[in-house]
Design a protein around this motif. Structure first.
Motif, PDB file in Angstrom:
ATOM      1  N   CYS A  72      -5.787  -5.150   5.292  1.00  0.00           N
ATOM      2  CA  CYS A  72      -6.220  -5.470   3.929  1.00  0.00           C
ATOM      3  C   CYS A  72      -7.257  -6.580   3.927  1.00  0.00           C
ATOM      4  CB  CYS A  72      -5.027  -5.923   3.098  1.00  0.00           C
ATOM      5  SG  CYS A  72      -3.796  -4.634   2.919  1.00  0.00           S
ATOM      6  N   CYS A  77      -5.389  -5.662  -1.121  1.00  0.00           N
ATOM      7  CA  CYS A  77      -5.733  -4.275  -0.819  1.00  0.00           C
ATOM      8  C   CYS A  77      -6.425  -3.552  -1.964  1.00  0.00           C
ATOM      9  CB  CYS A  77      -4.474  -3.502  -0.437  1.00  0.00           C
ATOM     10  SG  CYS A  77      -3.812  -4.010   1.147  1.00  0.00           S
ATOM     11  N   TYR A  80     -10.706  -2.213  -2.000  1.00  0.00           N
ATOM     12  CA  TYR A  80     -11.127  -1.366  -0.899  1.00  0.00           C
ATOM     13  C   TYR A  80     -12.651  -1.293  -0.754  1.00  0.00           C
ATOM     14  CZ  TYR A  80     -11.455   2.623   2.212  1.00  0.00           C
ATOM     15  OH  TYR A  80     -11.751   3.444   3.252  1.00  0.00           O
ATOM     16  N   GLY A 117       0.284  -4.578   1.505  1.00  0.00           N
ATOM     17  CA  GLY A 117       0.311  -3.377   2.329  1.00  0.00           C
ATOM     18  C   GLY A 117       1.411  -3.306   3.358  1.00  0.00           C
ATOM     19  N   ASP A 145       1.006  11.848   4.469  1.00  0.00           N
ATOM     20  CA  ASP A 145       0.467  11.172   3.296  1.00  0.00           C
ATOM     21  C   ASP A 145       0.433   9.670   3.541  1.00  0.00           C
ATOM     22  OD1 ASP A 145       0.210  13.529   1.847  1.00  0.00           O
ATOM     23  OD2 ASP A 145       2.249  13.396   1.045  1.00  0.00           O
ATOM     24  N   ILE A 146      -0.522   9.021   2.908  1.00  0.00           N
ATOM     25  CA  ILE A 146      -0.560   7.563   2.989  1.00  0.00           C
ATOM     26  C   ILE A 146       0.648   7.018   2.254  1.00  0.00           C
ATOM     27  CG2 ILE A 146      -3.062   7.411   3.235  1.00  0.00           C
ATOM     28  CD1 ILE A 146      -3.145   6.706   0.236  1.00  0.00           C
ATOM     29  N   SER A 148       2.507   4.645  -0.347  1.00  0.00           N
ATOM     30  CA  SER A 148       2.191   3.977  -1.609  1.00  0.00           C
ATOM     31  C   SER A 148       2.262   2.461  -1.445  1.00  0.00           C
ATOM     32  CB  SER A 148       3.180   4.428  -2.683  1.00  0.00           C
ATOM     33  OG  SER A 148       2.893   3.805  -3.898  1.00  0.00           O
ATOM     34  N   THR A 151      -2.348   1.692   0.980  1.00  0.00           N
ATOM     35  CA  THR A 151      -3.405   2.690   1.182  1.00  0.00           C
ATOM     36  C   THR A 151      -4.354   2.287   2.312  1.00  0.00           C
ATOM     37  OG1 THR A 151      -3.301   3.268  -1.153  1.00  0.00           O
ATOM     38  CG2 THR A 151      -5.285   3.942   0.056  1.00  0.00           C
ATOM     39  N   SER A 154      -2.664   2.161   5.702  1.00  0.00           N
ATOM     40  CA  SER A 154      -2.411   3.523   6.192  1.00  0.00           C
ATOM     41  C   SER A 154      -3.677   4.133   6.789  1.00  0.00           C
ATOM     42  CB  SER A 154      -1.895   4.416   5.061  1.00  0.00           C
ATOM     43  OG  SER A 154      -0.666   3.960   4.572  1.00  0.00           O
ATOM     44  N   TYR A 155      -4.791   3.988   6.083  1.00  0.00           N
ATOM     45  CA  TYR A 155      -6.064   4.493   6.598  1.00  0.00           C
ATOM     46  C   TYR A 155      -6.458   3.776   7.897  1.00  0.00           C
ATOM     47  CZ  TYR A 155      -7.003   7.099   2.272  1.00  0.00           C
ATOM     48  OH  TYR A 155      -6.954   7.981   1.217  1.00  0.00           O
TER      49      TYR A 155
END
Length: 167
Positions: A72, A77, A80, A117, A145-146, A148, A151, A154-155
């Protein structure tokens, strides 16, 4: 008592390495994942973390990646688009263990430094990666899936895994 022998080829290996910080924990996980008692780690040339070949007494059995992952932005976060522009990030320390075909055997976030995050550290979420090939993360065919609230983390995690595909 189980003796673990860690042989490290010291090409570029520094005293402040992630392996130094997490050696005991890492070797315990490696021993369990590969069911071997004497572990040897051979350092590989890698520009995106600390990559090691896992060896038992006679054979190469898989890989370990220890890496800092940019997560982050220091402001949170929710910014982005600003992270993409400035690359100002906080980090988390990641351990990835794969077999020879680069299928993930174990994935663990060793230390998460941000207040934002942290949901990415969930054991339930990280278990979804077990068995996936790191190359699945190159073209987003991983079907994970990322999480919640995490985000960007996760990416960032998936991006780091994709880097292993090119090794």
């Amino acid at each position: 008592m189980v003796l673990i022998f860690c042989i490290l080829l010291l090409n570029g290996w520094s005293q402040d390495s992630l392996l130094d910080q997490y050696q005991k924990q890492t070797l315990k996980i490696v021993e369990k994942q590969f069911n071997i008692k004497e572990v040897a780690l051979k350092k590989e040339d890698c520009n995106f973390g600390e990559l090691f070949r896992v060896m038992d007494k006679t054979d190469h059995t898989g890989f370990i990646l220890l890496s800092e992952v940019a997560a982050c932005n220091l402001g949170g976060c929710h910014q982005y688009s600003e992270i993409k522009k400035t690359y100002a990030s906080e980090f988390f320390d990641l351990l990835v263990i794969t077999d020879l075909e680069m299928n993930i055997k174990h994935l663990k976030i060793l230390n998460y430094f941000s207040e934002f995050g942290y949901q990415v550290t969930s054991k339930k979420y990280l278990k979804k990666f077990t068995g996936k090939n790191v190359c699945d993360f190159l073209d987003d065919t991983d079907e994970i899936d990322i999480v919640s609230g995490a985000t960007i983390s996760s990416y960032a995690l998936e991006g780091k895994l994709a880097q292993l595909c090119n090794y």
